[in-house]
Design a protein around this motif. Structure first.
Motif, PDB file in Angstrom:
ATOM      1  N   ARG A 205       0.878  -1.174   0.000  1.00 15.36           N
ATOM      2  CA  ARG A 205       0.000   0.000   0.000  1.00 15.36           C
ATOM      3  C   ARG A 205       0.913   1.220   0.000  1.00 15.36           C
ATOM      4  O   ARG A 205       1.751   1.357   0.888  1.00 15.36           O
ATOM      5  N   LYS A 206       0.789   2.082  -0.989  1.00 11.74           N
ATOM      6  CA  LYS A 206       1.630   3.276  -0.995  1.00 11.74           C
ATOM      7  C   LYS A 206       0.893   4.449  -1.624  1.00 11.74           C
ATOM      8  O   LYS A 206       0.078   4.284  -2.526  1.00 11.74           O
ATOM      9  N   VAL A 207       1.206   5.638  -1.101  1.00  9.07           N
ATOM     10  CA  VAL A 207       0.564   6.885  -1.514  1.00  9.07           C
ATOM     11  C   VAL A 207       1.642   7.834  -2.009  1.00  9.07           C
ATOM     12  O   VAL A 207       2.621   8.105  -1.286  1.00  9.07           O
ATOM     13  N   ARG A 208       1.466   8.344  -3.213  1.00  5.78           N
ATOM     14  CA  ARG A 208       2.430   9.284  -3.788  1.00  5.78           C
ATOM     15  C   ARG A 208       2.369  10.609  -3.022  1.00  5.78           C
ATOM     16  O   ARG A 208       1.295  11.134  -2.721  1.00  5.78           O
ATOM     17  N   VAL A 209       3.541  11.139  -2.702  1.00  7.95           N
ATOM     18  CA  VAL A 209       3.640  12.397  -1.955  1.00  7.95           C
ATOM     19  C   VAL A 209       4.031  13.522  -2.905  1.00  7.95           C
ATOM     20  O   VAL A 209       5.032  13.419  -3.632  1.00  7.95           O
ATOM     21  N   HIS A 210       3.251  14.588  -2.904  1.00  9.85           N
ATOM     22  CA  HIS A 210       3.565  15.793  -3.671  1.00  9.85           C
ATOM     23  C   HIS A 210       3.922  16.902  -2.699  1.00  9.85           C
ATOM     24  O   HIS A 210       3.168  17.180  -1.761  1.00  9.85           O
ATOM     25  N   GLY A 211       5.076  17.529  -2.915  1.00  8.05           N
ATOM     26  CA  GLY A 211       5.454  18.644  -2.052  1.00  8.05           C
ATOM     27  C   GLY A 211       6.845  18.540  -1.512  1.00  8.05           C
ATOM     28  O   GLY A 211       7.828  18.771  -2.246  1.00  8.05           O
ATOM     29  N   PRO A 212       7.023  18.166  -0.236  1.00  7.17           N
ATOM     30  CA  PRO A 212       8.350  18.190   0.396  1.00  7.17           C
ATOM     31  C   PRO A 212       9.312  17.180  -0.229  1.00  7.17           C
ATOM     32  O   PRO A 212       8.907  16.208  -0.874  1.00  7.17           O
ATOM     33  N   ALA A 213      10.608  17.425   0.003  1.00 11.11           N
ATOM     34  CA  ALA A 213      11.635  16.485  -0.449  1.00 11.11           C
ATOM     35  C   ALA A 213      11.566  15.203   0.378  1.00 11.11           C
ATOM     36  O   ALA A 213      11.107  15.195   1.519  1.00 11.11           O
ATOM     37  N   LEU A 242      -1.173  12.462  -2.359  1.00 13.81           N
ATOM     38  CA  LEU A 242      -1.437  13.440  -1.308  1.00 13.81           C
ATOM     39  C   LEU A 242      -0.574  14.680  -1.530  1.00 13.81           C
ATOM     40  O   LEU A 242       0.625  14.576  -1.785  1.00 13.81           O
ATOM     41  N   ASP A 243      -1.223  15.853  -1.451  1.00 16.02           N
ATOM     42  CA  ASP A 243      -0.487  17.117  -1.419  1.00 16.02           C
ATOM     43  C   ASP A 243      -0.090  17.365   0.033  1.00 16.02           C
ATOM     44  O   ASP A 243      -0.939  17.718   0.865  1.00 16.02           O
ATOM     45  N   VAL A 244       1.176  17.200   0.332  1.00 15.04           N
ATOM     46  CA  VAL A 244       1.643  17.184   1.717  1.00 15.04           C
ATOM     47  C   VAL A 244       2.128  18.563   2.145  1.00 15.04           C
ATOM     48  O   VAL A 244       2.875  19.234   1.429  1.00 15.04           O
ATOM     49  N   SER A 245       1.706  18.956   3.349  1.00 21.10           N
ATOM     50  CA  SER A 245       2.140  20.235   3.914  1.00 21.10           C
ATOM     51  C   SER A 245       3.201  20.047   4.990  1.00 21.10           C
ATOM     52  O   SER A 245       4.094  20.888   5.154  1.00 21.10           O
ATOM     53  N   THR A 246       3.132  18.944   5.761  1.00 19.15           N
ATOM     54  CA  THR A 246       4.124  18.683   6.810  1.00 19.15           C
ATOM     55  C   THR A 246       4.544  17.217   6.809  1.00 19.15           C
ATOM     56  O   THR A 246       3.749  16.319   6.507  1.00 19.15           O
TER      57      THR A 246
END
Length: 267
Positions: A205-213, A242-246
């Protein structure tokens, strides 16, 4: 392999199983919690067999020989000589490859391998859990809370992000926990591996992260952000993102395959 060496192998295996299942939680790296009693029973049985064999054979030294023992050994040697005449060699000492059995025995006792991680997740395709069937025409997924950050498992988020045509994720801030899996061209994922029985049947199960390094591979993190729609919902073209903020680093859980909502202390 001599008899006393075989006895030692039984004892090592038994102690190793008890070490990972009774004295520590290391067994959770390989199997589900429900298999713990079976591992403990297997360890006790192996130690018992080793102890009986040691008592019988005088481990670690050969017990004093009697006249009957000498006669039995002479008979065994005669049988071995007959076997030699048949195909040119004897199996009295057992195959040398049997020494390789010491590798897993000593490994689980002194150097327990880690749980599966980013290496496995990066090489297997992630499949979102199938959506539940609905015969009434109602929404397949319950509404999420209207206020605050929603703690979700990767299993639940992935299922909604792919199959939820009612878009219950829209407008919500969610929090997910998993380990970092590097992707291609600088992409990275928050991942979990779920098992039915043992690590051999693990599913990704994996979710692509958009945003931080991306943090280092296999680092456990909790990410907070909002749903990033990708592909056509309700089809295999959709992908969880997911558009990640933190991004916050967290300790690895004792049971890395148990995908549940984790609320860090103080939240």
């Amino acid at each position: 392999m001599k008899r006393n060496i075989q006895v030692l192998l039984l004892l090592f295996l038994g102690v190793g199983l008890l070490h990972i299942s009774l004295l520590t939680d290391l067994y959770l790296r390989y199997v589900r919690p429900g298999l713990r009693p079976a591992l403990i029973a297997s360890g006790v049985l192996l130690i018992a067999l080793g102890a009986v064999s040691a008592a019988r054979d005088g481990f670690p030294f050969n017990r004093p020989r009697t006249d009957s023992d000498a006669q039995d050994q002479d008979d065994d040697q005669d049988q071995g000589n007959d076997a030699d005449h048949g195909h040119g060699h004897s199996h009295a000492g057992g195959p040398k490859v049997a020494w390789l059995l010491y590798v897993p025995a000593l490994t689980i006792l002194f150097l327990a391998p880690p749980a599966l991680g980013s290496y496995t997740a990066s090489r297997d395709d992630a499949k979102a859990p199938k959506a539940p069937a609905s015969t009434t025409g109602e929404s397949l997924f319950a509404d999420l809370p209207d206020k605050g950050v929603v703690e979700m498992s990767l299993n639940d988020f992935s299922s909604r992000a792919v199959w939820d045509t009612d878009r219950t994720l829209k407008g919500h801030t969610v929090r997910l926990t998993g380990f970092v899996t590097p992707g291609r061209h600088g992409a990275w994922y928050v991942s979990r591996l779920v098992i039915s029985c043992c690590a051999a049947d693990a599913q990704v199960r994996k979710v692509r992260v958009h945003g931080p390094a991306a943090p280092p591979a296999d680092t456990w993190v909790t990410v907070t952000g909002s749903w990033h729609p990708t592909g056509k919902l309700g089809t295999d073209d959709a992908r969880p993102a997911l558009d990640v903020s933190t991004v916050e680093r967290v300790p690895a859980p004792k049971d890395p395959y148990h995908d549940v909502v984790v609320t860090p202390a103080g939240r």
